[in-house]
Design a protein around this motif. Structure first.
Motif, PDB file in Angstrom:
ATOM      1  N   GLU A 161      11.847  11.725  19.980  1.00  0.00           N
ATOM      2  CA  GLU A 161      11.464  10.700  19.004  1.00  0.00           C
ATOM      3  C   GLU A 161       9.952  10.524  18.970  1.00  0.00           C
ATOM      4  O   GLU A 161       9.349  10.401  17.892  1.00  0.00           O
ATOM      5  N   ALA A 162       9.336  10.499  20.133  1.00  0.00           N
ATOM      6  CA  ALA A 162       7.880  10.340  20.186  1.00  0.00           C
ATOM      7  C   ALA A 162       7.167  11.528  19.541  1.00  0.00           C
ATOM      8  O   ALA A 162       6.159  11.359  18.845  1.00  0.00           O
ATOM      9  N   GLU A 208       7.439   4.679  24.374  1.00  0.00           N
ATOM     10  CA  GLU A 208       8.592   5.325  23.753  1.00  0.00           C
ATOM     11  C   GLU A 208       9.583   5.731  24.836  1.00  0.00           C
ATOM     12  O   GLU A 208       9.195   6.045  25.960  1.00  0.00           O
ATOM     13  N   LYS A 235      10.084   2.252  20.501  1.00  0.00           N
ATOM     14  CA  LYS A 235      11.279   3.099  20.402  1.00  0.00           C
ATOM     15  C   LYS A 235      12.185   2.600  19.278  1.00  0.00           C
ATOM     16  O   LYS A 235      12.338   1.395  19.067  1.00  0.00           O
TER      17      LYS A 235
END
Length: 223
Positions: free
Chosen positions: A64-65, A59, A39
């Motif tokens: 974001e992932a 994550e 992350k």
């Protein structure tokens, strides 16, 4: 030392520590799995660990992932991706599509959302129930007193529950909390334990962790 050598060195140090801890506990080294928590780190910081052989990554945030991992998985198709952060119910469909393991099932509304998403997507990520092991309301996790009911609800909904997850209180000796989570797992008939991070993964491995979630010790300060 270039990025690849540095990443390989950090990875070897942690794997050696896990092997040592597992051996002291009378467990095979392979019984403890390392989840590299990537992350806040960009893809270019992740590639050296992938090149060093690490294949389990965690994550916190679905968005974001989604931005990082589809392209990385094209290059490294055997990656196993873990959701280790709090999960909003409205993100359940995206999480089911993206992740192989979800560590943060902690309420009945999320159970319902995940069950629906799994049915719709035809994909069933393994799930941990997160326990509020230190009775900290600011953290996610089901209260210990409500764990049995949530496990019953999750199992009835068809979620593949494989274990329990917890984050002990900061700046307090974690061993008693790890031991408590291991006892709760035994009491409720689950075998996997997601516990232990950069500062205490060896302690967690000695006390039964099957998955440790390590970020800073692998990546350095968050990007």
């Amino acid at each position: 030392m270039d990025d690849a050598q540095a990443a390989a060195g950090r990875l070897a140090t942690i794997r050696n520590g896990l092997t040592r801890a597992a051996t002291l506990a009378g467990r095979p080294a392979e019984s403890v799995r390392l989840v590299a928590v990537s992350k806040t780190h960009a893809a270019q910081a992740i590639v050296p660990l992938l090149d060093a052989g690490q294949r389990m990554f965690g994550e916190n945030r679905v968005q974001e992932a989604q931005a990082k991992w589809p392209a990385l998985r094209e290059r490294y198709p055997n990656v196993e991706l873990h959701c280790v952060g709090q999960l909003q119910s409205n993100k359940a469909p995206d999480a089911v599509r993206l992740f192989d393991v979800i560590h943060s099932v902690d309420r009945s509304s999320l159970v319902v959302a995940l069950a629906r998403a799994m049915e719709r997507e035809g994909k069933r990520p393994a799930c941990f129930v997160q326990v509020d092991i230190g009775e900290e309301p600011q953290k996610g996790g089901v209260a210990i007193s409500a764990l049995g009911d949530l496990l019953e609800t999750a199992r009835a909904a068809g979620l593949p529950i494989i274990g329990l997850m917890a984050v002990p209180p900061a700046d307090i000796e974690p061993a008693p909390y790890f031991a408590l989570l291991a006892k709760l797992a035994r009491d409720h008939g689950v075998t996997n334990l997601s516990m232990g991070m950069s500062g205490d993964y060896e302690t967690a491995a000695m006390l039964g962790a099957t998955h440790v979630r390590v970020g800073t010790a692998l990546f350095g300060t968050r990007g």
